[in-house]
Design a protein around this motif. Structure first.
Motif, PDB file in Angstrom:
ATOM      1  N   MET A 181      10.820  11.315 -41.633  1.00 42.85           N
ATOM      2  CA  MET A 181      11.349  10.724 -42.866  1.00 42.85           C
ATOM      3  C   MET A 181      12.006   9.376 -42.597  1.00 42.85           C
ATOM      4  N   LEU A 182      12.722   9.261 -41.470  1.00 46.06           N
ATOM      5  CA  LEU A 182      13.303   7.963 -41.105  1.00 46.06           C
ATOM      6  C   LEU A 182      12.206   6.922 -40.892  1.00 46.06           C
ATOM      7  N   LEU A 183      11.145   7.323 -40.220  1.00 47.55           N
ATOM      8  CA  LEU A 183      10.055   6.386 -39.950  1.00 47.55           C
ATOM      9  C   LEU A 183       9.372   5.934 -41.236  1.00 47.55           C
ATOM     10  N   LEU A 184       9.180   6.856 -42.166  1.00 47.92           N
ATOM     11  CA  LEU A 184       8.563   6.483 -43.443  1.00 47.92           C
ATOM     12  C   LEU A 184       9.425   5.463 -44.189  1.00 47.92           C
ATOM     13  N   ARG A 185      10.742   5.619 -44.100  1.00 44.23           N
ATOM     14  CA  ARG A 185      11.633   4.636 -44.729  1.00 44.23           C
ATOM     15  C   ARG A 185      11.445   3.262 -44.098  1.00 44.23           C
TER      16      ARG A 185
ATOM     17  N   ILE B 140       5.971  18.961 -33.638  1.00 40.52           N
ATOM     18  CA  ILE B 140       4.770  18.411 -34.280  1.00 40.52           C
ATOM     19  C   ILE B 140       4.588  18.992 -35.670  1.00 40.52           C
ATOM     20  N   ARG B 141       4.878  20.284 -35.822  1.00 38.82           N
ATOM     21  CA  ARG B 141       4.747  20.911 -37.144  1.00 38.82           C
ATOM     22  C   ARG B 141       5.673  20.247 -38.150  1.00 38.82           C
ATOM     23  N   GLY B 142       6.920  19.970 -37.735  1.00 34.56           N
ATOM     24  CA  GLY B 142       7.864  19.314 -38.636  1.00 34.56           C
ATOM     25  C   GLY B 142       7.425  17.912 -39.001  1.00 34.56           C
ATOM     26  N   ILE B 143       6.914  17.164 -38.019  1.00 28.23           N
ATOM     27  CA  ILE B 143       6.419  15.813 -38.288  1.00 28.23           C
ATOM     28  C   ILE B 143       5.252  15.848 -39.255  1.00 28.23           C
ATOM     29  N   ASP B 144       4.330  16.772 -39.009  1.00 26.50           N
ATOM     30  CA  ASP B 144       3.111  16.838 -39.818  1.00 26.50           C
ATOM     31  C   ASP B 144       3.412  17.205 -41.273  1.00 26.50           C
ATOM     32  N   MET B 145       4.421  18.043 -41.505  1.00 18.75           N
ATOM     33  CA  MET B 145       4.768  18.414 -42.884  1.00 18.75           C
ATOM     34  C   MET B 145       5.097  17.182 -43.711  1.00 18.75           C
ATOM     35  N   ILE B 146       5.860  16.255 -43.118  1.00 19.76           N
ATOM     36  CA  ILE B 146       6.259  15.035 -43.825  1.00 19.76           C
ATOM     37  C   ILE B 146       5.115  14.037 -43.863  1.00 19.76           C
ATOM     38  N   ALA B 147       4.441  13.854 -42.730  1.00 18.93           N
ATOM     39  CA  ALA B 147       3.363  12.865 -42.656  1.00 18.93           C
ATOM     40  C   ALA B 147       2.218  13.226 -43.600  1.00 18.93           C
ATOM     41  N   HIS B 148       1.851  14.479 -43.622  1.00 17.46           N
ATOM     42  CA  HIS B 148       0.749  14.917 -44.491  1.00 17.46           C
ATOM     43  C   HIS B 148       1.094  14.687 -45.964  1.00 17.46           C
ATOM     44  N   GLY B 149       2.328  14.980 -46.324  1.00 17.47           N
ATOM     45  CA  GLY B 149       2.746  14.782 -47.705  1.00 17.47           C
ATOM     46  C   GLY B 149       2.742  13.317 -48.115  1.00 17.47           C
ATOM     47  N   ALA B 150       2.862  12.415 -47.113  1.00 17.94           N
ATOM     48  CA  ALA B 150       2.859  10.979 -47.396  1.00 17.94           C
ATOM     49  C   ALA B 150       1.471  10.369 -47.206  1.00 17.94           C
ATOM     50  N   GLY B 151       0.479  11.210 -46.954  1.00 12.23           N
ATOM     51  CA  GLY B 151      -0.870  10.707 -46.771  1.00 12.23           C
ATOM     52  C   GLY B 151      -1.105  10.035 -45.434  1.00 12.23           C
ATOM     53  N   LYS B 152      -0.298  10.393 -44.433  1.00 12.46           N
ATOM     54  CA  LYS B 152      -0.429   9.790 -43.111  1.00 12.46           C
ATOM     55  C   LYS B 152      -1.093  10.764 -42.139  1.00 12.46           C
TER      56      LYS B 152
END
Length: 343
Positions: A299-303, A78-90
């Protein structure tokens, strides 16, 4: 009543492609879009307005469904997911399957209309049974699993070679009576780690029937294995636990009994949860970096949310690395590391 599946069959494309075309996504070719529109017109297909509004509405939220939400293993993901999601405003919407396969479909249904995309880890690390329940119009990435019946991208850890590596490490340390504490039989990670262990023992130590104790990835399973060793029922000079949590449970009981971990008994785990670096002695383990698994999947999901068409061919397999520490290398390993730090 004509459905989206009827349109897909008429146009000769997948349901997901029809959904993207009718919802205005740009990742559909002009020819395909025209064929779908012609099929829809010929069949007098009218999209359900409520369902359509849910499909195209942006929630800026990513759904995350895991077998459990407790413990360092899942918190790191969850921590790894949140690092990317938060940076993308999700934002994140978390779902818990409580380790139960039959609750998986309910958790997926609960996410529909509430999230833009989904990150999903099936409880048994397989996804064959999920194919019929995944929304073809919702971008989805699987964690530690591959879908056998659909083209879904994934991120997974190379458990087999990781288990081989750590078993060979114990053999290189001069140990031959190596016991493995397995994970749940239904879990793909556990099965791959068991396979890596048995192959390494056969090929590197000439042991065709190594001792395997049952386990369930809990600390209690590690403690129970330790009691068997202390009772003399299982001759061993090293233990490879299928995850760090079981290794920690094993060490706690052996240490209380006066067994010198790293000398009398070597112990290794898998995953490298934060606790592995803070117990005494520190635990030798395979660094599978669960935070990286979560961030890579995000990151894959954001793509996909940006319109890229990703499938199983875009899956990522992460190679774990050996972290040799005092539980197999002895106290001198920590001394050498401390001296290097002072240098």
């Amino acid at each position: 009543m004509v459905t989206i599946r009827d349109v897909a069959k008429e146009a000769g494309v997948s349901v997901a492609t029809v959904s993207r075309a009718l919802n205005g996504h740009t990742n559909v070719t002009k020819e395909t879009r025209e064929a779908i529109e012609a099929a829809a017109k010929a069949l007098n297909f009218v999209p359900h307005s409520g369902a359509r509004s849910l499909t195209i509405r942006q929630t800026d939220t990513i759904g995350v469904i895991l077998p459990d939400l407790f413990g360092e293993f899942f918190s790191e993901i969850i921590r790894g997911i949140d690092m990317i999601a938060h940076g993308a405003g999700k934002h994140l919407l978390l779902g818990n399957m409580h380790g139960s396969s039959h609750e998986t479909t309910s958790a997926i249904r609960a996410m529909r209309g509430r999230v833009d995309g989904l990150l999903l880890m099936p409880p048994d690390s397989t996804a064959e049974l999920l194919t019929d329940h995944l929304d073809p119009g919702m971008p989805t990435v699987l964690l530690n699993a591959q879908a056998g019946g659909s083209d879904v991208p994934f991120v997974a850890v190379d458990n087999y070679h990781g288990a081989r590596t750590i078993t060979e490490h114990l053999i290189d340390c001069g140990r031959r009576r190596i016991v493995h504490i397995a994970g749940p039989k239904h879990n793909r990670d556990a099965r791959e780690r068991l396979r890596g262990f048995t192959d390494a023992m056969r090929e590197k130590a000439g042991e065709t029937q190594p001792v395997v104790l049952p386990g369930d990835f809990t600390e209690g399973a590690g403690r129970e294995a330790a009691r068997l060793l202390l009772a003399g029922q299982v001759p061993a000079d090293a233990v490879f636990a299928s995850n760090d949590v079981m290794a920690v449970g094993l060490i706690s009981v052996l240490d209380e009994a006066g067994v010198a971990i790293g000398r009398d008994m070597l112990v290794a785990g898998f995953d490298d949860i934060p606790l592995a670096r803070h117990i005494t002695p520190r635990l030798t383990t395979m660094q599978s970096n669960m935070a990286q698994l979560g961030s890579t999947a995000a990151m894959l999901l954001l793509r996909m949310l940006r319109g890229e068409q990703l499938g199983m061919a875009h899956g990522v397999v992460l190679s774990p690395s050996l972290a040799g520490r005092e539980s197999t290398l002895g106290p001198e390993a920590g001394t050498a590391r401390s001296s290097a730090g002072r240098g």
